[in-house]
Structures are given as structure tokens and as C-alpha cells.
Design an enzyme around this catalytic site. Structure first.
Site, short mmCIF file in Angstrom:
data_model
loop_
_atom_site.label_atom_id
_atom_site.label_comp_id
_atom_site.label_asym_id
_atom_site.label_seq_id
_atom_site.Cartn_x
_atom_site.Cartn_y
_atom_site.Cartn_z
N GLN A 260 3.87 11.67 43.85
CA GLN A 260 3.36 10.40 44.36
C GLN A 260 2.28 10.60 45.43
O GLN A 260 1.75 9.62 45.96
CB GLN A 260 4.50 9.54 44.92
CG GLN A 260 5.55 9.17 43.89
CD GLN A 260 5.05 8.16 42.84
OE1 GLN A 260 3.97 7.55 42.99
NE2 GLN A 260 5.81 7.98 41.77
N CYS B 34 13.15 5.30 36.24
CA CYS B 34 14.19 5.99 35.47
C CYS B 34 15.59 5.54 35.85
O CYS B 34 16.54 5.86 35.16
CB CYS B 34 14.05 7.50 35.60
SG CYS B 34 13.88 8.04 37.27
N THR C 72 2.86 25.81 22.51
CA THR C 72 1.45 25.57 22.19
C THR C 72 0.84 24.59 23.19
O THR C 72 1.46 23.58 23.55
CB THR C 72 1.34 25.01 20.75
OG1 THR C 72 1.89 26.00 19.88
CG2 THR C 72 -0.10 24.73 20.37
N HIS D 256 0.28 11.39 34.51
CA HIS D 256 0.28 9.93 34.27
C HIS D 256 0.45 9.11 35.54
O HIS D 256 0.36 7.88 35.51
CB HIS D 256 1.35 9.55 33.23
CG HIS D 256 2.77 9.65 33.71
ND1 HIS D 256 3.51 8.54 34.03
CD2 HIS D 256 3.57 10.71 33.94
CE1 HIS D 256 4.73 8.92 34.41
NE2 HIS D 256 4.79 10.24 34.36
#
Ligand code: C6P
Length: 396
Positions: free
Chosen positions: A181, A326, A239, A203
Site C-alpha cells: 500500500q 479478502c 514460465t 494491481h
């Protein structure tokens, strides 16, 4: 009007970030570890993205930034990696965290407690911040790691990271900070703060979801969480998420370029909203304006359950939260409010409003009107408002 005020949960991808990512889905989609041209054509963009990340947090060339899938992964990696390196294969047995860390830190620590590790949960003051002297008192020669967040996701309060870093350095203890944050909201300089490890997630600063990072100071070992190929120098197999890495790099560059905008414009709008909330009787905002990241408000609105307020705002097109995204389905009281000593029914009245550089003045004016009306209406129909306790925290 649709107003998004839940930017601490996630942010809109900046269109410039999206634009830079697009070629790596359907044109340059080779695996960067392949030896053919499809593989190598993404290398310049990957190098550029890594440079943008290094510059953004002031990492040195010799330090490592390892790309992960999100901050939750980075956090779990540090905590469990240190467990293997310093506790299972070393002589330490103690970790210190604050009691207001994100669930990624707290749950990983609870898991390790089940394996016999001692964990100290440092208390916070009535602003929701750890007091540095308490840290000094708890560090022992068995302490393997201190993990304390740079800024809290619910209150937005900034922690004294430089002082904490200095104490850890002085005591010879490894220091991880959850920078999720802080990055993109305030200047983040891993050198100045004496940080050994720092987690971040793209994000939260207008990059894509599904990509994050872990800063690792030069020379530090950390057992991998993912074993497999030799990706990321063998530190994190899997990957590479090329579009994600390109997007995270660009997002970091733009976030740093926009820090003044955050400090001036985002903060001005946040303060406008905050000043209007303060005029509503019996509301309490947690933590001082000066010590908070520029975009966040956590307010207790006496007599109104956070979920009722969210529902009302949502009906009017405004997205907010009662705290961490969450934990929002659990309908539990806000854990940070509880940690600062608020009684349970007050901790149920939490409302988190978090802005971004895409928030407009018109949206804030609209929110102020909707919020004022919502408080009047919800209090009028509340059976508990008249008896609701005054704001009181036991830790002042
Ligand atoms: N906090 C919130 O609503 P991920 O989900 O892995 O990208 O980030 C996890 C995370 C770690 N640390 C802090 C301080 C965070 O704020 C978050 C994400 C969101 O507050 C979702 S729970």
C-alpha cells in the site's frame, strides 16, 4: 454515476500500461526462455520493465527483484523461506510482526506457529501504528525476521519504516516490509529504509492483476517456495508472465512520475471528502491526515454497520469497503479497529474509502452528498443508533 472508491483493494489498469502489454499476448507470445526468435523478441521489453522496477524502488544493480504472482506469494515466500533457512536449518525460532499486518502475513505466521515457531504480534497505538521502542524490546538473539508493513491497507497509516529498518540493522535481524500500500502512493526507497526484503503487487498501482514482486537485498539467500526450472535465476520457477511483467514495469514508472500528483491532487480530494465526513456528527476517522498515505480514509460511523453503509453506497453506484477485500465476505468486525482497542460494535461500523489518481472532483462531490443522506437515513431506521456506544478505544 459510478464511483470507484475501493482502490486499496485493486485499481484500474492505466490505459498506457494496457497499451504496452497488448503486443505480448498475440504477437510476441513466445516463452522468453526458448532459444528461438519467438522467445527472444520479448527480452528487450522484459529488461526495460526490470529497469523500471529497480528505479522505482531505488534498488541497486546488485540487488534482486524477483517477479511473483502477487504480494501474497512474495510474503509467503519470505516468511516460509526464512523458516527453512534460519529456523529449520539454523538456530533461530522467533518472528516479529505487527498485529495489524495483512492476512497474508498473519496467516503465514499462524501456520508457522503450528510448526513450533514463536511469533510476537507487536501491539499498535490508537492510530494503528507500532511504536518503535516496543520492537527493540522484543528482538532477541533467536529472532530470525521482523516483518512490518510500510503502510496499512485499512487505515492508510504509514509506519516508521526507516527507524524500524535501522533497529533491525543494528540488531542484525532480517527485515521484510509489506510495501503493497506504499508503492505508488508515497516515495519508496529500499536503501534509505534499510529494507532486506519488500513485497509489492502491480494491481495496487494501476498495473495488472496476477503479478507482483519481491525485492531481495544483494547477498541474501532465501530458499525458493517454487522449485522447478531455472527461471528468475532459480529463485522462483515458472514460465514468465511477460505481459504482466511489462505492465508492472510501466505501472511502476507511471506511479513514480505521479507521486507529486498523489501528494497534491489525490490528497486534496481525499481531504475534501474527509473534511465533509468530519462535519457529520459522531464519526471518527482513524489516524492523522499527515501520517496517512494520500488516498485513504477509514471512518467509524456511529450506529451504522459498515455493510449497511456499503449496500446503500453501492445502490447509488459508489464502491467502498469495510476493510480488507479478502475479509469482506466474512461480515466480521474490522480487525484493525479491534487492534487499536475499539469495542466490537464500533469495529463493525468501519467504512474504508480509497481514492486514486483517476478519481475526479465531481465523483467526490457526488459521494459527499450520497454519504450524508445515507447516514441520516440509516440512522433514522437504526434500532441500535440511540443506544450505540460513544467512540471509545481502550489503548489511548
Ligand atoms: N489488500 C485490500 O482490500 P495481493 O492480493 O496478493 O495482490 O495483495 C495482498 C496484500 C498484501 N498486503 C497488503 C498491505 C494488502 O493491502 C494486500 C491486498 C487488499 O486491502 C485485498 S485483501
Amino acid at each position: 454515476m459510478r464511483v470507484y472508491l475501493d482502490n486499496n483493494a485493486t485499481t484500474i489498469v492505466d490505459p498506457h500500461v494496457f497499451e504496452d502489454m497488448v503486443p505480448y499476448f498475440c504477437q510476441m507470445y513466445g516463452n522468453p526462455n526458448s532459444l528461438h526468435q519467438f522467445g527472444s523478441e520479448s527480452h528487450p521489453a522484459l529488461r526495460k520493465a526490470m529497469d523500471q522496477l529497480y528505479t522505482g524502488i531505488n534498488a541497486r544493480d546488485e540487488d534482486d527483484i524477483v517477479v511473483t504472482s502477487c504480494a501474497t506469494e512474495s510474503i509467503n515466500w519470505v516468511i516460509k523461506g526464512i523458516y527453512f533457512d534460519k529456523i529449520v536449518n539454523g538456530d533461530k525460532n522467533h518472528i516479529i510482526v505487527s498485529e495489524v499486518e495483512h492476512p497474508a502475513v498473519i496467516s503465514a505466521c499462524k501456520f508457522l506457529e503450528g510448526l513450533g515457531v514463536n511469533v510476537t504480534y507487536l501491539p499498535v497505538n490508537s492510530d494503528g501504528v507500532v511504536e518503535v521502542h516496543t520492537l527493540r524490546d522484543f528482538i532477541t538473539d533467536k529472532t530470525a525476521l521482523v516483518s512490518i508493513m510500510w503502510a496499512n491497507n485499512e487505515t492508510g497509516m504509514i509506519f516508521p519504516i526507516e527507524e524500524i529498518g535501522a533497529i533491525c540493522k543494528e540488531k542484525g535481524v532480517l527485515f521484510h516490509t509489506d510495501g503493497v500500500q506504499a508503492v505508488g502512493k508515497i516515495p519508496v526507497d529500499v536503501q534509505k529504509a534499510n529494507v532486506d526484503f519488500m513485497s509489492f503487487s502491480a494491481h495496487k498501482f494501476h498495473g495488472p492483476k496476477g503479478v507482483g514482486g519481491l525485492y531481495i537485498r544483494a547477498g541474501l539467500t532465501l530458499s525458493p517456495l517454487f522449485h522447478g526450472g531455472e527461471h528468475m535465476g532459480g529463485r522462483r520457477s515458472g514460465t514468465l508472465n511477460v505481459p504482466g511483467i511489462v505492465g508492472m514495469g510501466k505501472a511502476m514508472e507511471l506511479a513514480v512520475e505521479n507521486l507529486d500528483f498523489e501528494k497534491n491532487n489525490v490528497m486534496r480530494l481525499r481531504n475534501k471528502l474527509e473534511d465533509a465526513i468530519e462535519l457529520i456528527p459522531e464519526t471518527i476517522i482513524i489516524g492523522t491526515k499527515e501520517q496517512r498515505v494520500p488516498n485513504t480514509i477509514l471512518v467509524s460511523v456511529k450506529g451504522i454497520e459498515g455493510e449497511a453503509m456499503l449496500w446503500d453506497l453501492n445502490k447509488n453506484g459508489i464502491a467502498a469497503s469495510t476493510g480488507s477485500a479478502c475479509a469482506s465476505e466474512a461480515l466480521e468486525s474490522n480487525p484493525v479497529m479491534e487492534a487499536i482497542g475499539a469495542e466490537a460494535d464500533l469495529a463493525h461500523t468501519a467504512l474504508r474509502l480509497s481514492l486514486s489518481r483517476f478519481t475526479t472532483e465531481e465523483e467526490i462531490d457526488f459521494t459527499i452528498e450520497v454519504l450524508k443522506n445515507a447516514v441520516t437515513r440509516l440512522r433514522a431506521i437504526s434500532s441500535t443508533y440511540a443506544y450505540a456506544p460513544e467512540w471509545h478505544v481502550s489503548k489511548l
